[in-house]
Scaffold this active site. Structure first.
Site, PDB file in Angstrom:
ATOM      1  N   TRP A   1      -5.843   7.965  11.004  1.00 44.89           N
ATOM      2  CA  TRP A   1      -5.230   6.630  10.923  1.00 44.89           C
ATOM      3  C   TRP A   1      -5.823   5.652  11.928  1.00 44.89           C
ATOM      4  CZ3 TRP A   1      -2.816   4.913  15.340  1.00 44.89           C
ATOM      5  CH2 TRP A   1      -2.408   5.877  16.273  1.00 44.89           C
TER       6      TRP A   1
ATOM      7  N   GLU B   1      12.957  -8.207   9.064  1.00 44.55           N
ATOM      8  CA  GLU B   1      11.526  -8.119   9.370  1.00 44.55           C
ATOM      9  C   GLU B   1      11.252  -8.553  10.814  1.00 44.55           C
ATOM     10  OE1 GLU B   1       8.970  -6.984   7.059  1.00 44.55           O
ATOM     11  OE2 GLU B   1      10.887  -6.225   6.349  1.00 44.55           O
TER      12      GLU B   1
ATOM     13  N   TRP C   1       0.500   1.566  10.854  1.00 41.45           N
ATOM     14  CA  TRP C   1      -0.416   2.670  10.572  1.00 41.45           C
ATOM     15  C   TRP C   1       0.213   4.019  10.887  1.00 41.45           C
ATOM     16  CZ3 TRP C   1      -4.660   3.463   7.847  1.00 41.45           C
ATOM     17  CH2 TRP C   1      -5.337   2.335   7.371  1.00 41.45           C
TER      18      TRP C   1
END
Length: 440
Positions: free
Chosen positions: A348, A264, A371
């Site tokens: 978006w 991550e 997004w």
């Protein structure tokens, strides 16, 4: 003539420990004063006066000033536009050098260029360092020395390159005696502005702690996708404002049994370098052909999505969580974003901007990357026809409805709205619109 000092401009690095710019300033030997500016170029543009980021900043700036007071020093705090503030500071103090850490957003890079030129006019050095990433800019490149545009090969190189050198902390504490301790200076410093002083109001929800237990990282892949569980670190706001060290966190993640959390952090670096190398993503699709899609952009439907009244409980729970506490679980961020882009065929950028207003951990690079991933317009290699089914996502990740019941208590009652769009129809409509736009 007064002794010259060094100023350290804190922005996304609100800590004294393991701070690159602060380390270089303190080590230079000149008396050092840290500076923080509540930037009106940013704050004046915020419509929501209950912005959680500003609330967090006021809390953390007071904490920092208290820490420096205990060291016999202080934090210079100003509320204004950076150019005006720096003109004032260089007129008020005999400044030899200014130190700060890199920022990668378009506004930040333009701001720093302007401030650097202003300082140079007065013969003041302007020094910037890498601090908020493990690897930045040109440190992880392809074999042809070009930036990566797909995450998987980037992550492979990133993990291979990760070693003790890049994770070593800056020993700032060794040089804390070099903080400026002239009381005459401090007496003229105004107090930290309050939220009210700047036209904002508190929300009052507590912010998450700045540490994460090893046990959570050890099982991160097993817990992170279930929004009803405390299975994520919630450190994103601390990473966003640098109240924790990315190097220390990466060391902890690297030592964990499960390397999912470390990956991550790799995603975080990846999105920073995408924004840095491809600044057009701030306003448009990473892949420009996706700007040819005919979005429906129905404002009434967008408002229902914003309020959490779509008739899809998992979507509504996420939006209400966001609107209430300024944070949303990452799995639910993906579901709500996919719903807006694919089910409602709304651009978006509308959703990205709404998240940008509400998220306490808003970070342009990660928000934009997420997004564009949901819309299919970004760096992800997956085809555009990935459309999340909210019902199946609920069955998989909130099977007992615990998360939904917390945020949408009326979802099983007559007061709860019917789904605003049927999934199969919406999915096909999205596929048709994407196909038509991309064939132009």
């Amino acid at each position: 003539m007064a002794e010259s000092i060094s100023l350290v401009w804190l922005r996304r690095d609100l800590r004294l420990h393991d701070n690159a710019a602060l380390y270089h300033a303190l080590k230079q030997g000149r008396p050092v004063l840290p500076v923080f500016i509540f930037d009106r170029e940013i704050l004046d543009a915020l419509d929501d006066k209950r912005d959680r980021r500003v609330e967090f900043l006021v809390q953390e700036i007071n904490r920092l000033r208290d820490e420096l007071t205990k060291l016999g020093s202080t934090l210079i705090v100003r509320y204004g536009k950076p150019v005006e503030v720096w003109r004032e500071l260089t007129g008020q103090y005999s400044v030899g050098d200014v130190f700060t850490n890199h920022d990668y957003e378009v506004y930040a890079k333009e701001r720093d260029k302007t401030i650097g030129e202003l300082l140079a006019e007065g013969g003041i050095g302007f020094h910037t360092s890498k601090d908020q990433t493990i690897f930045e800019r040109d440190e992880v490149l392809t074999g042809s020395n070009s930036p990566y545009t797909v995450f998987t090969p980037y992550s492979r190189n990133w993990h291979n390159k990760l070693n003790t050198f890049y994770l070593k902390s800056y020993p700032t504490e060794t040089y804390f005696t070099n903080f400026c301790k002239t009381k005459k200076v401090f007496d003229h410093e105004p107090p930290v502005p309050t939220l009210a002083d700047m036209g904002f109001q508190p929300v009052g929800y507590p912010f998450p702690p700045r540490t994460v237990p090893d046990s959570l990282l050890d099982t991160y892949d097993d817990t992170r996708d279930f929004p009803a569980r405390p299975g994520t670190s919630e450190l994103s706001i601390h990473l966003r404002f640098g109240t924790i060290s990315i190097r220390e966190l990466a060391r902890q993640a690297k030592a964990a049994r499960d390397k999912t959390y470390l990956n991550e952090l790799c995603w975080r670096d990846f999105y920073f370098q995408v924004l840095d190398h491809f600044p057009h993503v701030e306003k448009g699709s990473f892949r420009p052909e996706y700007d040819r899609i005919d979005w429906r952009n129905n404002e009434e439907e967008f408002d229902k999505w914003c309020r959490g009244e779509t008739g899809y409980p998992i979507v509504d729970a996420g939006m209400r969580q966001l609107n209430t506490i300024g944070w949303m679980h990452n799995r639910v961020r993906m579901i709500t974003a996919s719903f807006l882009c694919k089910h409602l065929l709304i651009d978006w950028r509308w959703g990205e901007a709404y998240f940008g207003k509400k998220l306490r951990d808003y970070d342009l690079s990660a928000n934009n990357g997420g997004w564009q991933w949901a819309a299919g317009s970004g760096t992800d290699a997956a085809p555009y026809f990935r459309v999340f089914n909210p019902t199946l996502q609920t069955q998989k990740f909130d099977p007992k409805g615990e998360y939904i019941r917390r945020w949408v208590p009326e979802f099983n009652s007559l007061n709860y709205p019917q789904p605003m769009v049927e999934h199969s129809m919406a999915r096909q409509r999205a596929l048709d619109a994407y196909k038509k736009g991309l064939m132009r």
